[in-house]
Design an enzyme around this catalytic site. Structure first.
Site, short mmCIF file in Angstrom:
data_model
loop_
_atom_site.label_atom_id
_atom_site.label_comp_id
_atom_site.label_asym_id
_atom_site.label_seq_id
_atom_site.Cartn_x
_atom_site.Cartn_y
_atom_site.Cartn_z
N ALA A 1 0.83 -1.20 0.00
CA ALA A 1 0.00 0.00 0.00
C ALA A 1 0.87 1.26 0.00
O ALA A 1 2.07 1.21 0.31
CB ALA A 1 -0.91 0.00 1.22
N GLY B 1 -1.17 -5.84 -0.83
CA GLY B 1 -2.09 -5.60 -1.93
C GLY B 1 -1.49 -5.95 -3.27
O GLY B 1 -2.21 -6.28 -4.23
N GLU C 1 -2.11 -9.58 -3.61
CA GLU C 1 -3.55 -9.74 -3.82
C GLU C 1 -3.92 -9.41 -5.27
O GLU C 1 -4.78 -10.06 -5.87
CB GLU C 1 -4.33 -8.86 -2.85
CG GLU C 1 -4.27 -9.37 -1.41
CD GLU C 1 -5.07 -8.53 -0.44
OE1 GLU C 1 -6.02 -9.05 0.15
OE2 GLU C 1 -4.74 -7.34 -0.29
N GLU D 1 0.54 -8.29 6.09
CA GLU D 1 -0.38 -7.40 6.80
C GLU D 1 -0.38 -7.59 8.31
O GLU D 1 -0.58 -6.62 9.06
CB GLU D 1 -1.80 -7.57 6.25
CG GLU D 1 -2.04 -6.94 4.90
CD GLU D 1 -1.66 -7.83 3.73
OE1 GLU D 1 -1.97 -7.47 2.58
OE2 GLU D 1 -1.03 -8.89 3.97
#
Length: 655
Positions: A63, A102, A105, A125
């Site tokens: 992020a 992310g 992901e 995370e």
């Protein structure tokens, strides 16, 4: 404003390129750019497949840190990934560098994945007090076995590209040009057909209830009060026990709830604190000196660990000891550390041989004459260390940096044992030195900017977290530890026992309590320090004699099979000892205390208050540059639970 995401089409294959330096973070502009690119691809009938790649040195590495602690802006990442997964054409992720959080992901939402051989992939995370929030816990178990998914999601450590291929996380490894091979892979998918979306696939396995019970017990014990690892396990369980849509909704809700917790705030604070430890203004734009050849004086546990750390960083190391036998013992000790790294898979056989080839152990100071930097790690005695510095001043190059690994002593006095005090600095490593991340850099009154710059360069080379400290008894960490250790002894005098204090600290999140730590490290070093200070200790200062009485009996901890606890038959875990309780009760009676029970909360309130009071004094005296430096030192050197942010964070500091 130019979008950080571009799209080009060649021969029916679109290449979507993310270019958002330095790490291609999933900022709002990146999310919008990906979404716009997928919509453009969906509307263009000439496009039959797509490659998602990144410019620069890495794939999406997480992020945007500028958005940390703030509500995310639309489009939200789950919506972007849903668009990728449901795209009209197959999308191949071309992964190089790191695909983290992310970023992974995003790769999971693609229909296929090809990775550069040096890539790293992970979902870290939990280290920020969170769980994946854009489908990571739902899609991952549909590519890899649940055991592998659990290791990645609850532990947060990335896996190598080779391991990712082995477990099914990526489909191929690129051996040449990554994007070209990804495009070729995309062309194959045009012929074979778009693979099933990841979230629509059947989980690799569905463990039974006993699996989840056993894993939760183990993960909770390891987490020691941190919520996110257990929450991550629950999210993985949801991924195979709930319908996909419900699991995705539950994961996002869990992510949003955890994002607003105090633990997540503390871990975000530590994330930034670790990256912004204070550097003195005078070393800005100062070039460090060379660090090719290093010397170490003393081959005990600490000296050997320091030597190993530098060898693992690619340096050439010369270690000196008092005689040939001691030098050979030191050589074997260093070789043993390197061999341990090899056996754990941290060093290849070739790298292990190379490290050994760069190491020598000698029995004379003249062997250090070519060193760029020399670190002494001899016995913690001012007289002994001054003699070492006098010899180093005689044999070392005039421009070599001379450093002391002292834990408590006055580095200014050591510097004054040389003709040029400006080249002397304190480098306080923590044991085991090749593993522990903290390095206290102790600035002497005369230290030159180039000396300090070189010390910080060494920390970077060794992948340590540097914290600048001024000269005082114990610097930052040991000074604060000495303060709360005294407070713990006072709590013993007033009614608690060592096992009560240690249990309270473990419940708070420490891996070990203060008395177990003392037994592991050895009680004799701190005892020597207390005896050294005895002559100048104010007559009215409260002083506990319990530890001194243990040392007078030869109880120095594990190494003597007795300290605060008893260690039968070489056991690492100590047991409460009636002999220690007898001494404590005698001291309570001598001091006139009516003993009272303490709750774990009361014990921790006393410990934290003493830490914070000493830390404020450290700040006021200029020993530390800022509160977050103190927190970094206490977390990485003294086991303060990272998810609580450090004592200064707990006191309300947020620098």
């Amino acid at each position: 404003m130019t979008s950080p995401v571009s799209i080009s089409v060649d021969g029916g294959v679109a290449t979507v390129l993310i270019d958002n330096p330095p790490v291609n973070a999933t900022s709002q502009a990146v999310r919008q750019g990906i979404l716009d690119a997928i919509r453009e691809i969906d509307a263009n009938d000439t496009v039959q497949a797509a490659v998602l790649a990144c410019a620069g040195r890495t794939f999406v590495a997480g992020a945007d840190i500028r958005e940390f602690g703030k509500p995310p802006e639309e489009p939200h990442l789950p919506d972007v990934l849903q668009a990728v997964e449901t795209a009209r054409v197959p999308v191949v992720a071309a992964i190089h560098g790191s695909a983290l959080g992310g970023g992974l992901e995003l790769a999971l939402a693609c229909h296929a994945r090809i990775a550069d051989g040096k890539a790293k992939l992970g979902l870290p995370e939990v280290t920020l007090g969170l769980v994946p929030g854009a489908g990571g816990t739902v899609r991952l178990p549909r590519l890899v076995a649940m055991e592998n998914a659990m290791e990645m999601v609850t532990g947060g450590k990335p896996v190598s590209a080779g391991r990712a291929l082995e477990i099914g996380l990526v489909d191929r490894i690129s051996n040449n040009d990554l994007v070209s091979e990804a495009r070729a892979y995309a062309e194959e998918l045009i012929q074979s057909g778009k693979p099933e979306p990841t979230s629509a696939r059947t989980p690799r396995d569905r463990p039974d209830a006993s699996f989840w019970t056993e894993k939760e017990k183990r993960i909770a014990a390891k987490a020691r009060g941190q919520q996110s690892p257990v929450e991550a396990l629950h999210a993985l369980r949801d991924s195979v026990t709930l319908p996909v849509a419900d699991a995705l909704t539950a994961e996002r809700a869990r992510f949003l709830r955890l994002r607003d917790t105090e633990q997540a705030a503390a871990l975000r604070y530590m994330f930034f604190a670790e990256r912004n430890t204070g550097r003195p203004a005078e070393i800005e734009n100062v070039e460090p000196l060379g660090l090719g050849v290093a010397g170490v004086v003393g081959g005990g546990t600490m000296g050997a660990g320091i030597a190993a750390a530098m060898l693992l960083a690619g340096m050439t190391v010369v270690l000196t000891e008092r005689d040939a036998a001691a030098a050979e013992t030191a050589r074997e000790r260093v070789a043993g550390i390197l061999d341990g790294s090899r056996k754990r898979g941290l060093l290849s056989d070739a790298a292990w041989k190379d490290a050994l080839s760069r190491f020598s152990a000698q029995d004379n100071y003249n062997a250090l004459s070519a060193a760029d930097l020399v670190i002494e790690a001899v016995f913690e005695d001012m007289g002994v260390k001054r003699e070492v510095f006098t010899e180093l001043d005689r044999v070392c190059r005039a421009d070599a940096i001379l450093a002391s690994n002292t834990s408590y002593l006055d580095v200014n006095e050591l510097a004054n044992a040389t003709k040029d005090p400006s080249r002397v600095v304190g480098l306080h490593f923590f044991s085991p030195a090749h593993i522990m991340k903290l390095l206290e850099i102790v600035r002497t009154d005369a230290a030159a900017p180039a000396t300090l710059a070189t010390a910080f360069a060494l920390a970077k080379k060794l992948r340590k977290i540097p914290v600048l400290a001024g000269v005082c008894d114990g610097f930052i960490g040991n000074r604060i530890m000495a303060a709360y250790r005294r407070e713990c002894d006072f709590i013993l005098e007033e009614g608690a026992l060592p096992q009560d204090v240690d249990a309270a600290m473990r419940d708070y999140g420490f891996a070990m309590g203060i008395y177990a730590v003392q037994d592991m490290a050895g009680l004799d070093i701190a005892w020597a320090m207390r005896k050294r200070r005895a002559a100048t200790r104010p007559a009215d200062e409260r002083y506990s004699r319990i530890a001194d009485r243990l040392c007078e009996l030869g109880r120095f901890g594990r190494k003597t099979a007795a300290g605060w606890y008893a260690y039968a038959d070489g056991a690492k875990a100590g047991q409460p000892d009636p002999a220690v309780e007898k001494i404590i009760l005698e001291e309570s009676a001598r001091l006139g205390f009516t003993r009272k029970p303490f709750t774990a909360e009361e014990i921790m309130e006393r410990i934290l208050a003493s830490m914070q009071a000493e830390a404020r004094a450290v700040l006021d005296e200029g020993i530390a540059l800022k509160p977050s430096d103190i927190d970094v030192a206490m977390v990485h050197g003294y086991g303060f639970p990272r998810f609580r942010g450090g004592p200064m964070f707990a006191a309300g500091y947020r620098d």
